[in-house]
Design a protein around this motif. Structure first.
Motif, PDB file in Angstrom:
ATOM      1  N   SER A  64       7.940   6.011  -2.172  1.00 53.95           N
ATOM      2  CA  SER A  64       8.268   7.097  -1.081  1.00 53.95           C
ATOM      3  C   SER A  64       9.387   7.740  -1.629  1.00 53.95           C
ATOM      4  N   VAL A  65      10.371   7.414  -2.381  1.00 50.11           N
ATOM      5  CA  VAL A  65      11.707   8.337  -2.692  1.00 50.11           C
ATOM      6  C   VAL A  65      11.735   8.910  -4.189  1.00 50.11           C
ATOM      7  N   LEU A  66      10.470   8.344  -4.898  1.00 48.23           N
ATOM      8  CA  LEU A  66      10.303   9.251  -6.208  1.00 48.23           C
ATOM      9  C   LEU A  66       9.331  10.470  -6.235  1.00 48.23           C
ATOM     10  N   THR A  68       6.691  12.607  -7.159  1.00 52.29           N
ATOM     11  CA  THR A  68       5.261  12.522  -7.778  1.00 52.29           C
ATOM     12  C   THR A  68       4.720  13.986  -7.550  1.00 52.29           C
ATOM     13  N   PHE A  69       3.947  14.213  -8.671  1.00 52.41           N
ATOM     14  CA  PHE A  69       3.056  15.407  -8.624  1.00 52.41           C
ATOM     15  C   PHE A  69       1.618  14.872  -8.911  1.00 52.41           C
ATOM     16  N   PRO A  70       0.561  14.815  -8.354  1.00 49.94           N
ATOM     17  CA  PRO A  70       0.503  15.397  -6.937  1.00 49.94           C
ATOM     18  C   PRO A  70       0.801  14.508  -6.104  1.00 49.94           C
ATOM     19  N   ASP A  71       1.181  14.554  -4.804  1.00 47.02           N
ATOM     20  CA  ASP A  71       1.752  13.870  -3.841  1.00 47.02           C
ATOM     21  C   ASP A  71       0.828  12.492  -3.510  1.00 47.02           C
ATOM     22  N   ASP A  72      -0.435  12.797  -3.512  1.00 51.95           N
ATOM     23  CA  ASP A  72      -1.313  11.714  -3.126  1.00 51.95           C
ATOM     24  C   ASP A  72      -1.766  10.611  -4.063  1.00 51.95           C
ATOM     25  N   THR A  80       5.363   2.589 -11.630  1.00 51.03           N
ATOM     26  CA  THR A  80       6.471   3.030 -10.374  1.00 51.03           C
ATOM     27  C   THR A  80       8.051   2.467 -11.010  1.00 51.03           C
ATOM     28  N   LEU A  81       7.856   1.374 -11.720  1.00 52.54           N
ATOM     29  CA  LEU A  81       9.251   0.890 -12.120  1.00 52.54           C
ATOM     30  C   LEU A  81       9.602   1.731 -13.553  1.00 52.54           C
ATOM     31  N   ARG A  82       8.759   1.920 -14.165  1.00 49.24           N
ATOM     32  CA  ARG A  82       8.999   2.783 -15.517  1.00 49.24           C
ATOM     33  C   ARG A  82       9.451   4.236 -15.107  1.00 49.24           C
ATOM     34  N   PHE A  83       8.832   5.120 -13.921  1.00 49.58           N
ATOM     35  CA  PHE A  83       9.316   6.328 -13.451  1.00 49.58           C
ATOM     36  C   PHE A  83      10.637   6.189 -12.789  1.00 49.58           C
ATOM     37  N   ASN A  86      13.276   5.968 -15.431  1.00 46.92           N
ATOM     38  CA  ASN A  86      13.435   7.328 -15.964  1.00 46.92           C
ATOM     39  C   ASN A  86      14.100   8.461 -15.123  1.00 46.92           C
ATOM     40  N   TYR A  87      13.809   8.150 -14.067  1.00 45.81           N
ATOM     41  CA  TYR A  87      14.356   9.030 -12.964  1.00 45.81           C
ATOM     42  C   TYR A  87      15.788   9.020 -12.546  1.00 45.81           C
TER      43      TYR A  87
END
Length: 98
Positions: A64-66, A68-72, A80-83, A86-87
């Motif tokens: 919910s705090v990362l 993402t494109f697209p939102d859905d 999720t963990l990798r993103f 990286n974020y």
């Protein structure tokens, strides 16, 4: 008697105190053991189920705090963990440059 002299010292001491050593034997019947095993397995399954629910809730909160494109689009657990890694790295780099 010769049999008495052949006993080990601890066995003789145990006999003197009236506490002769006994083998394990069958202290509990098979039904009780089976019931206990089932109970332990059910408790272990409940703990694992709760652990996974907490893990999934934490991953949902992280998603919910990362951005993402697209939102859905729902990211997988590993995505999720990798993103997130990286974020955080990208945010750290932008702070260093600023």
């Amino acid at each position: 008697s010769p049999a008495r002299t052949a006993l080990a010292p601890r066995d003789t001491a145990a006999r003197r105190k009236g506490k002769a050593r006994r083998g394990r034997g069958k202290a509990r019947n098979e039904g009780l053991l089976s019931k206990q095993k089932r109970s332990r397995r059910m408790k272990a399954n409940d703990r694992e189920r709760n652990r996974m629910h907490h893990l999934n809730s934490a991953l949902d909160a992280l998603r919910s705090v990362l951005p993402t494109f697209p939102d859905d689009a729902k990211l997988t657990k590993i995505e999720t963990l990798r993103f997130a890694h990286n974020y955080i790295w990208a945010l750290t780099q932008s702070l260093r440059l600023a």
